[in-house]
Design a protein around this motif. Sequence first.
Motif, mmCIF file in Angstrom:
data_model
loop_
_atom_site.group_PDB
_atom_site.id
_atom_site.type_symbol
_atom_site.label_atom_id
_atom_site.label_comp_id
_atom_site.label_asym_id
_atom_site.label_seq_id
_atom_site.Cartn_x
_atom_site.Cartn_y
_atom_site.Cartn_z
ATOM 1 N N ASN A 85 43.268 6.146 -37.241
ATOM 2 C CA ASN A 85 42.178 5.757 -36.344
ATOM 3 C C ASN A 85 41.696 6.884 -35.432
ATOM 4 O OD1 ASN A 85 42.261 3.081 -37.343
ATOM 5 N ND2 ASN A 85 43.892 2.563 -35.883
ATOM 6 N N ALA A 86 42.166 8.120 -35.658
ATOM 7 C CA ALA A 86 41.737 9.236 -34.810
ATOM 8 C C ALA A 86 40.244 9.524 -34.971
ATOM 9 C CB ALA A 86 42.553 10.481 -35.125
ATOM 10 N N LYS A 87 39.731 9.416 -36.191
ATOM 11 C CA LYS A 87 38.304 9.679 -36.421
ATOM 12 C C LYS A 87 37.446 8.761 -35.560
ATOM 13 C CE LYS A 87 34.818 9.792 -40.139
ATOM 14 N NZ LYS A 87 33.879 8.782 -39.636
ATOM 15 N N GLU A 88 37.773 7.476 -35.549
ATOM 16 C CA GLU A 88 36.993 6.526 -34.757
ATOM 17 C C GLU A 88 37.080 6.847 -33.266
ATOM 18 O OE1 GLU A 88 39.090 5.767 -37.162
ATOM 19 O OE2 GLU A 88 37.795 4.854 -38.675
ATOM 20 N N LEU A 89 38.265 7.261 -32.819
ATOM 21 C CA LEU A 89 38.428 7.567 -31.397
ATOM 22 C C LEU A 89 37.662 8.832 -31.024
ATOM 23 C CD1 LEU A 89 39.604 7.011 -28.643
ATOM 24 C CD2 LEU A 89 41.702 8.170 -29.347
ATOM 25 N N THR A 95 43.296 14.788 -24.701
ATOM 26 C CA THR A 95 44.103 15.500 -25.694
ATOM 27 C C THR A 95 44.690 14.481 -26.659
ATOM 28 O OG1 THR A 95 44.658 17.409 -24.321
ATOM 29 C CG2 THR A 95 46.228 16.821 -26.041
ATOM 30 N N LEU A 96 44.492 14.737 -27.962
ATOM 31 C CA LEU A 96 44.976 13.798 -28.980
ATOM 32 C C LEU A 96 45.337 14.532 -30.261
ATOM 33 C CD1 LEU A 96 42.359 13.685 -31.000
ATOM 34 C CD2 LEU A 96 41.488 12.064 -29.334
ATOM 35 N N ALA A 97 46.023 13.805 -31.158
ATOM 36 C CA ALA A 97 46.419 14.336 -32.457
ATOM 37 C C ALA A 97 45.479 13.758 -33.520
ATOM 38 C CB ALA A 97 47.870 13.972 -32.757
ATOM 39 N N PRO A 98 44.603 14.565 -34.125
ATOM 40 C CA PRO A 98 43.580 14.021 -35.020
ATOM 41 C C PRO A 98 44.087 13.567 -36.386
ATOM 42 C CG PRO A 98 43.405 16.404 -34.924
ATOM 43 C CD PRO A 98 44.417 16.003 -33.891
ATOM 44 N N ILE A 111 49.238 11.037 -29.294
ATOM 45 C CA ILE A 111 49.734 12.327 -29.771
ATOM 46 C C ILE A 111 50.785 12.130 -30.871
ATOM 47 C CG2 ILE A 111 49.230 13.465 -27.566
ATOM 48 C CD1 ILE A 111 52.247 13.244 -26.918
ATOM 49 N N ALA A 112 51.244 13.247 -31.453
ATOM 50 C CA ALA A 112 52.225 13.204 -32.535
ATOM 51 C C ALA A 112 53.645 13.333 -31.987
ATOM 52 C CB ALA A 112 51.959 14.337 -33.519
ATOM 53 N N GLU A 113 54.533 12.527 -32.527
ATOM 54 C CA GLU A 113 55.920 12.552 -32.078
ATOM 55 C C GLU A 113 56.562 13.923 -32.275
ATOM 56 O OE1 GLU A 113 58.167 9.403 -33.834
ATOM 57 O OE2 GLU A 113 56.850 7.812 -33.079
ATOM 58 N N LYS A 122 49.297 5.112 -31.107
ATOM 59 C CA LYS A 122 48.277 5.474 -32.075
ATOM 60 C C LYS A 122 46.903 5.425 -31.395
ATOM 61 C CE LYS A 122 51.130 5.687 -35.587
ATOM 62 N NZ LYS A 122 51.487 7.006 -36.194
ATOM 63 N N PRO A 123 45.957 6.254 -31.862
ATOM 64 C CA PRO A 123 44.608 6.193 -31.293
ATOM 65 C C PRO A 123 44.047 4.777 -31.287
ATOM 66 C CG PRO A 123 44.823 8.115 -32.701
ATOM 67 C CD PRO A 123 46.087 7.325 -32.861
ATOM 68 N N ASP A 124 43.447 4.399 -30.167
ATOM 69 C CA ASP A 124 43.018 3.013 -29.958
ATOM 70 C C ASP A 124 41.760 3.026 -29.096
ATOM 71 O OD1 ASP A 124 42.689 0.389 -29.026
ATOM 72 O OD2 ASP A 124 44.846 -0.012 -29.001
ATOM 73 N N LYS A 125 40.613 2.697 -29.680
ATOM 74 C CA LYS A 125 39.349 2.712 -28.947
ATOM 75 C C LYS A 125 39.336 1.719 -27.789
ATOM 76 C CE LYS A 125 35.977 2.018 -31.784
ATOM 77 N NZ LYS A 125 34.601 1.904 -32.344
ATOM 78 N N ARG A 126 39.909 0.555 -28.021
ATOM 79 C CA ARG A 126 39.892 -0.464 -26.966
ATOM 80 C C ARG A 126 40.726 -0.040 -25.768
ATOM 81 N NH1 ARG A 126 41.299 -5.865 -30.214
ATOM 82 N NH2 ARG A 126 42.718 -4.367 -31.193
#
Length: 377
Positions: free
Chosen positions: A170-174, A163-166, A127-129, A142-146
């Motif tokens: 790396n948000a697109k990949e997630l 829930t995430l901040a696009p 998410i965003a700070e 930060k978004p992390d697929k692994r």
Amino acid sequence: MKGFKNARVYVYGKGIISSDVAVENGKIVKIGNDLDIDQAYSFNGIVVPGFVDRHIHGAGGADGMDGDVEKIKTIADSIVKEGTTSFLVTTMTQSEENILKALNAVKNYTRISGARVQGVHLEGPFIAEKYKGAQPLEFIKKPDKRLMDRFIKASGNKIKVVTLAPEQENAKELIEFLAENKIVASIGHTQSDFDTVEKALSWGASSITHTYNAQTPLHHREAGVVGAGLILDELYNELICDLIHVCKEAVKILVKNKPKDKLILITDSMRAKHLPDGESELGGQKVIVKDGQARLLDGTLAGSVLKMNVAVKNMVEKVGVDFCTAIDYATANSARSIGIFDSVGSIDVGKNADFAILDDDFNILGTIIDGEVVYKR
């Protein structure tokens, strides 16, 4: 055969009808008149589908982040009092160790009583700070697929929503990874602009987390996440309708703009729900609960103590939504958004016999799961 006789029943697409509902082996087997029911439920109220809460952190003194199957059971046993029969155990931004512990508990949980766990809503840590709300800053990632893959495996493949901040790197990949795994990517705790929300939608995102809260507002020069939620019909919009997180007028704007099948009532409740006012806790942070509000010491709203039947009541009595639509917001729409509408979310033949029985003031007279009475007022 057990069931309801000559009851007022809300049947999806038909409205409230006078009907019998027959139940056998935990399923709805017939809906109609003059059915052969020899064990009638003794309730005199309006029969609706059991509520589906896809965003709830805790209740009854327990929280999903406790990482304990007994605490999950406490939540499940508490929320049947408000008519909820299905829910997602909702996590929050925390250390990887604590999140994995919570996910393992869900994997190992077996329903004994109370509402059924339909999976997990992973709220954060991606998410965003700036829009963290009551999520602890030090654990934001930060978004992390692994890492996401580790979370999925730890849960036993039970994660339904993230829930995430696009706008994050790396948000697109997630988001694409989540879509491939049939997990809802929900836009929340984010400083995205309108264009980024549109991009996230094209990547596979399908909903907005607690609309209006912890996201960029509507402005006449930049529509933000709120504006995107209002005009992008493809997106589901979660809403905390306690009239504290969102004022009545803002709720009316959302209702007026969204297709009826795209608004989802959630409680976003924390462990203090169903307990007296006083001091509580959320993610290791002290919370003060007073007059129906849960706040951190700095005044930040820290989830809610909202009950789902009260959210429905607010929608009808304060916002002016018709009864059946408000019920859909708390049942069919939520179930459909997470892919479980084939079994719950409406009263229909072949579905689980999950019901809430309401009086005319929206109090819960009883709750039934798999045809068994699990709560009676």
